[in-house]
Design a protein around this motif. Sequence first.
Motif, PDB file in Angstrom:
ATOM      1  N   ARG A  96     -57.015  -6.187  37.453  1.00 27.25           N
ATOM      2  CA  ARG A  96     -57.735  -4.979  37.017  1.00 27.25           C
ATOM      3  C   ARG A  96     -57.550  -3.839  38.016  1.00 27.25           C
ATOM      4  O   ARG A  96     -57.352  -2.682  37.633  1.00 27.25           O
ATOM      5  CB  ARG A  96     -59.224  -5.283  36.828  1.00 27.25           C
ATOM      6  N   THR A  99     -53.966  -2.444  37.802  1.00 26.80           N
ATOM      7  CA  THR A  99     -53.817  -1.696  36.547  1.00 26.80           C
ATOM      8  C   THR A  99     -54.458  -0.313  36.665  1.00 26.80           C
ATOM      9  O   THR A  99     -53.871   0.695  36.261  1.00 26.80           O
ATOM     10  CB  THR A  99     -54.429  -2.484  35.372  1.00 26.80           C
ATOM     11  N   ALA A 100     -55.646  -0.244  37.263  1.00 27.23           N
ATOM     12  CA  ALA A 100     -56.327   1.045  37.435  1.00 27.23           C
ATOM     13  C   ALA A 100     -55.530   1.957  38.362  1.00 27.23           C
ATOM     14  O   ALA A 100     -55.385   3.164  38.091  1.00 27.23           O
ATOM     15  CB  ALA A 100     -57.734   0.830  37.981  1.00 27.23           C
ATOM     16  N   GLU A 102     -52.284   1.819  38.904  1.00 27.65           N
ATOM     17  CA  GLU A 102     -51.069   2.210  38.163  1.00 27.65           C
ATOM     18  C   GLU A 102     -51.380   3.302  37.145  1.00 27.65           C
ATOM     19  O   GLU A 102     -50.638   4.291  37.049  1.00 27.65           O
ATOM     20  CB  GLU A 102     -50.489   1.003  37.413  1.00 27.65           C
ATOM     21  N   ASP A 103     -52.448   3.108  36.386  1.00 34.34           N
ATOM     22  CA  ASP A 103     -52.830   4.092  35.368  1.00 34.34           C
ATOM     23  C   ASP A 103     -53.121   5.463  35.984  1.00 34.34           C
ATOM     24  O   ASP A 103     -52.917   6.488  35.339  1.00 34.34           O
ATOM     25  CB  ASP A 103     -54.048   3.611  34.570  1.00 34.34           C
ATOM     26  N   SER A 104     -53.572   5.477  37.220  1.00 31.45           N
ATOM     27  CA  SER A 104     -53.853   6.729  37.922  1.00 31.45           C
ATOM     28  C   SER A 104     -52.598   7.321  38.562  1.00 31.45           C
ATOM     29  O   SER A 104     -52.655   8.414  39.137  1.00 31.45           O
ATOM     30  CB  SER A 104     -54.900   6.504  39.011  1.00 31.45           C
ATOM     31  N   GLY A 105     -51.500   6.579  38.510  1.00 26.90           N
ATOM     32  CA  GLY A 105     -50.250   7.061  39.096  1.00 26.90           C
ATOM     33  C   GLY A 105     -50.201   6.948  40.613  1.00 26.90           C
ATOM     34  O   GLY A 105     -49.397   7.624  41.257  1.00 26.90           O
ATOM     35  N   ARG A 108     -46.880   1.915  41.994  1.00 27.91           N
ATOM     36  CA  ARG A 108     -45.883   1.511  41.006  1.00 27.91           C
ATOM     37  C   ARG A 108     -45.612   0.028  41.204  1.00 27.91           C
ATOM     38  O   ARG A 108     -45.441  -0.425  42.338  1.00 27.91           O
ATOM     39  CB  ARG A 108     -44.608   2.335  41.227  1.00 27.91           C
TER      40      ARG A 108
END
Length: 180
Positions: A96, A99-100, A102-105, A108
């Motif tokens: 989790r 993923t958070a 990564e989703d925020s950029g 990587r």
Amino acid sequence: MSTESVATASRDETGAPDPAPGPEAHDEEPRDEGPAVDVTRLRVALARLARRMRKHALAGLTPTQLAALATVERSGPMRLGDLAAAEGIAPSTLTRLVTALEDSGLVRRFADPSDARASTLAITPRGHETLERLRTETTMVLTQSLTLLTPAQRATLAAALPVLEQLAEPPGTDQPAARG
């Protein structure tokens, strides 16, 4: 030893100093343990200071996400399992968290070239920028707070820095501050 203070003199259960030692105690060399430290006050003060600084610095990240991002920045690209071990978090929490990020950029994820089943995590330029901005904001908050201290208080704090740095390191690590 009490969990609330580390004192120079031994004390009985009531907190009163033990009576003067008998003649048998003179066989031991006296130890200079320095002044007493109220561990509870130290813990509370450090926690309050850290909380005050975090209020200005989270940028939408949880403390765990922020710590993981800083670890990836400091360690360079790292396997997910190594990050979980470094941060002391469970694999389900790690999934989790990554993923958070990564989703925020901010990070990587890519396949580990030495093991196709594993993933490696690297910080992105945006992740570096975010950490630098947070560090700058936190430094500014602390700098403003230090202006409220007297010169003598700032000197005392400056003298305590090596000891605080030593306390911040995990036990058993190479502690340069402790050698100085």
